[in-house]
Design an enzyme around this catalytic site. Structure first.
Site, PDB file in Angstrom:
ATOM      1  N   TYR A  51       0.852  -1.197   0.000  1.00 37.15           N
ATOM      2  CA  TYR A  51       0.000   0.000   0.000  1.00 37.15           C
ATOM      3  C   TYR A  51       0.885   1.244   0.000  1.00 37.15           C
ATOM      4  O   TYR A  51       1.897   1.283   0.708  1.00 37.15           O
ATOM      5  CB  TYR A  51      -0.886   0.039   1.259  1.00 37.15           C
ATOM      6  CG  TYR A  51      -2.303  -0.352   0.972  1.00 37.15           C
ATOM      7  CD1 TYR A  51      -3.072   0.407   0.083  1.00 37.15           C
ATOM      8  CD2 TYR A  51      -2.875  -1.468   1.550  1.00 37.15           C
ATOM      9  CE1 TYR A  51      -4.373   0.049  -0.207  1.00 37.15           C
ATOM     10  CE2 TYR A  51      -4.182  -1.835   1.269  1.00 37.15           C
ATOM     11  CZ  TYR A  51      -4.929  -1.069   0.386  1.00 37.15           C
ATOM     12  OH  TYR A  51      -6.204  -1.406   0.091  1.00 37.15           O
ATOM     13  N   GLU A  53      -0.707   4.728  -0.190  1.00 34.07           N
ATOM     14  CA  GLU A  53      -1.620   5.888  -0.326  1.00 34.07           C
ATOM     15  C   GLU A  53      -0.859   7.188  -0.099  1.00 34.07           C
ATOM     16  O   GLU A  53      -0.015   7.284   0.793  1.00 34.07           O
ATOM     17  CB  GLU A  53      -2.764   5.778   0.691  1.00 34.07           C
ATOM     18  CG  GLU A  53      -3.891   4.908   0.190  1.00 34.07           C
ATOM     19  CD  GLU A  53      -5.016   4.769   1.197  1.00 34.07           C
ATOM     20  OE1 GLU A  53      -5.107   5.574   2.135  1.00 34.07           O
ATOM     21  OE2 GLU A  53      -5.806   3.815   1.033  1.00 34.07           O
ATOM     22  N   ASP A 198      -9.052  13.830 -23.899  1.00 33.85           N
ATOM     23  CA  ASP A 198      -8.773  12.433 -23.567  1.00 33.85           C
ATOM     24  C   ASP A 198      -8.054  11.842 -24.779  1.00 33.85           C
ATOM     25  O   ASP A 198      -8.667  11.544 -25.799  1.00 33.85           O
ATOM     26  CB  ASP A 198     -10.104  11.716 -23.300  1.00 33.85           C
ATOM     27  CG  ASP A 198      -9.908  10.225 -23.033  1.00 33.85           C
ATOM     28  OD1 ASP A 198      -8.814   9.705 -23.310  1.00 33.85           O
ATOM     29  OD2 ASP A 198     -10.868   9.589 -22.563  1.00 33.85           O
ATOM     30  N   THR A 224      -4.810   6.795 -21.265  1.00 32.99           N
ATOM     31  CA  THR A 224      -4.465   5.484 -20.724  1.00 32.99           C
ATOM     32  C   THR A 224      -3.007   5.250 -21.085  1.00 32.99           C
ATOM     33  O   THR A 224      -2.426   5.979 -21.899  1.00 32.99           O
ATOM     34  CB  THR A 224      -5.330   4.358 -21.321  1.00 32.99           C
ATOM     35  OG1 THR A 224      -5.224   4.413 -22.735  1.00 32.99           O
ATOM     36  CG2 THR A 224      -6.776   4.479 -20.896  1.00 32.99           C
ATOM     37  N   LYS A 227      -2.517   1.780 -24.661  1.00 28.83           N
ATOM     38  CA  LYS A 227      -2.888   1.722 -26.074  1.00 28.83           C
ATOM     39  C   LYS A 227      -1.645   2.026 -26.906  1.00 28.83           C
ATOM     40  O   LYS A 227      -0.707   1.241 -26.910  1.00 28.83           O
ATOM     41  CB  LYS A 227      -4.055   2.667 -26.342  1.00 28.83           C
ATOM     42  CG  LYS A 227      -5.303   2.288 -25.530  1.00 28.83           C
ATOM     43  CD  LYS A 227      -6.498   3.110 -25.874  1.00 28.83           C
ATOM     44  CE  LYS A 227      -7.734   2.677 -25.113  1.00 28.83           C
ATOM     45  NZ  LYS A 227      -7.901   3.343 -23.815  1.00 28.83           N
ATOM     46  N   ARG A 233      -1.950  -1.661 -18.345  1.00 27.98           N
ATOM     47  CA  ARG A 233      -3.287  -1.073 -18.323  1.00 27.98           C
ATOM     48  C   ARG A 233      -3.348  -0.057 -17.185  1.00 27.98           C
ATOM     49  O   ARG A 233      -3.088  -0.409 -16.029  1.00 27.98           O
ATOM     50  CB  ARG A 233      -4.350  -2.147 -18.095  1.00 27.98           C
ATOM     51  CG  ARG A 233      -4.251  -3.328 -19.021  1.00 27.98           C
ATOM     52  CD  ARG A 233      -5.477  -4.200 -18.942  1.00 27.98           C
ATOM     53  NE  ARG A 233      -6.567  -3.522 -19.618  1.00 27.98           N
ATOM     54  CZ  ARG A 233      -6.697  -3.479 -20.933  1.00 27.98           C
ATOM     55  NH1 ARG A 233      -5.833  -4.085 -21.723  1.00 27.98           N
ATOM     56  NH2 ARG A 233      -7.699  -2.838 -21.481  1.00 27.98           N
TER      57      ARG A 233
HETATM   58  N1  DSN Z   1     -13.156   0.977 -24.481  1.00 21.37           N
HETATM   59  C1  DSN Z   1     -11.852   1.352 -24.957  1.00 21.37           C
HETATM   60  C2  DSN Z   1     -11.779   1.235 -26.437  1.00 21.37           C
HETATM   61  O1  DSN Z   1     -11.773   0.116 -26.875  1.00 21.37           O
HETATM   62  O2  DSN Z   1     -11.701   2.217 -27.162  1.00 21.37           O
HETATM   63  C3  DSN Z   1     -11.429   2.654 -24.499  1.00 21.37           C
HETATM   64  O3  DSN Z   1     -11.442   2.696 -23.110  1.00 21.37           O
END
Ligand code: DSN
Length: 415
Positions: A51, A53, A198, A224, A227, A233
């Protein structure tokens, strides 16, 4: 996996099957990628035991000295990669990064936000009525121009003047064209709103200049890390120093408790990888590959939303083919090509059925595939879509997919 096999043979068996699926198939889901062995090692490490925090130097638990260094490395590398003044690497996901910005900028149950509709390319967490974001804020959504199937900034501006939102969200999950972040910030400034981009899908492209960046352009950037950034992730937020404190407070204690320190350490590793010159070349190739598949599909007579792509993904419109996105996804899946059904502008079907297919190139580009392989993959997709009930074609395509995949191993020592 000797211990796993002994403790839980069922999960070990599933892992082995999934390994074979990834090795033998072609991953064309636009939001997925394949991480390096180094990232995998940290994700499966003893960093998961702790942990922590709080933030580096200000934790609510003892024993965090090594976690402080790891998180500082992740933050510094994130700032360096994007040229940002401040980074928060604790959000567990992109949705939670978005949630933190909503918490930081809007009053729940009262304030208005504007965002792109899910059915035309936006994301669930951008105010869809079925998500917390649509339930907690008053949301007005813009879409694309139905003729060009691209964003029309004049329409967005008109809407913003009418709605007078506190926050304008830009960025998308299924939009194949460039996004003008500067135009969005100017629209927000003009109505006294703040702007959040985003960039989850195109983060790698933005970091390497393959797509214009939103960092330093809009007030808040969320992303994120799994990707086009090709990491574990998770989520992250970038902003100027003036917003650092409010963003950090919104993430912890506002929205999350203990950060996932194995993931944060793995973010540091992927960011180190992303700071290498080869990452720019990788992102350039992602776009070249998507454009090559687009050309092949257009030549085969398929219609693409907006007519093509500027980024890592393309959307096939199947509405004139007499098949749904769901049926096409299943047929391609049986041929070893993993894609996802997706709504398209002028959609008439439910999000579970859809009239479109989304195809992305980050993962196959990680495997080292280039234009020649894209020619082949585009042709294979077109063959399956010509008649999704032709079992002989599906079998033949599957054989070709396995042969192609074996030439580009994901983790050579696992093959
Ligand atoms: N749901 C994802 C996508 O496949 O674009 C993005 O979070």
């Amino acid at each position: 996996m000797l211990n796993l096999k002994k403790t839980d043979p069922e999960i070990a068996d599933l892992l082995e099957k999934e390994k074979q699926r990834q090795i033998q198939g072609l991953e064309l889901i636009a939001s997925e990628n394949l991480v390096s062995k180094a990232v995998l090692e940290v994700m499966g490490s003893i960093f998961t035991n702790k942990y922590a925090e709080g933030y580096p130097g200000k934790r609510y638990y003892g024993g965090c000295e090594f976690y402080d260094v790891a998180e500082d490395l992740a933050r510094e590398r994130m700032k360096k990669l994007f040229g940002a003044e401040h980074a928060n690497v604790q959000p567990h996901s992109g949705t939670q990064a978005n949630m933190a910005i909503y918490f930081a900028t809007m009053e729940c149950g009262k304030d208005r936000m504007m965002s792109m509709s899910l059915s035309q390319g936006g994301h669930l967490s951008h105010g869809s009525p079925v998500s917390f974001s649509g339930k907690m804020y008053q949301v007005t959504q813009y879409g694309v121009d139905l003729e060009t199937e691209m964003l029309d900034y004049g329409i967005v501006e008109e809407l913003a003047k009418k709605v007078r939102p506190r926050l304008i969200v830009c960025g998308a999950s299924a939009y194949p064209r460039r996004i003008d972040f500067k135009a969005f910030q100017e629209i927000a400034d003009g109505v006294g709103a703040q702007c959040m981009a985003d960039i989850a899908h195109i983060a790698g492209l933005c970091a390497t200049g393959v797509h214009e960046t939103s960092v330093g352009v809009v007030d808040f950037t969320t992303t994120t890390t799994h990707k086009t950034l090709r990491g574990p992730r998770g989520g992250a937020i970038l902003c100027d120093k003036e917003y650092a404190q409010m963003v950090d407070k919104a993430v912890f204690p506002g929205m999350q408790g203990g950060p996932l320190m194995h993931t944060i350490a793995a973010k540091a590793v992927c960011l180190k990888e992303a700071l290498q010159p080869s990452f720019t070349e990788y992102n350039r190739q992602i776009v070249k590959n998507a454009q090559k598949i687009a050309d092949v599909l257009l030549d085969a007579g398929l219609r693409l939303v907006s007519g093509g792509t500027d980024n890592h993904l393309l959307l096939i419109d199947l509405s004139d083919r007499g098949i749904t996105g769901l049926e096409a996804e299943i047929a391609l899946g049986r041929a070893g090509i993993t894609v996802n059904k997706n709504t398209i502008p002028r959609e008439t079907r439910s999000p579970f059925v859809t009239s479109g297919l989304r195809i992305g190139t980050p993962a196959i580009t990680t495997r080292g595939m280039k234009e020649a392989e894209m020619e082949q993959i585009g042709a294979l997709i077109a063959q399956v879509l010509r008649d999704i009930h032709d079992e002989a074609v599906i079998r033949k395509v599957k054989d070709e997919v396995v042969a192609l995949a074996s030439r580009f191993p994901i983790y050579p020592e696992l093959a």
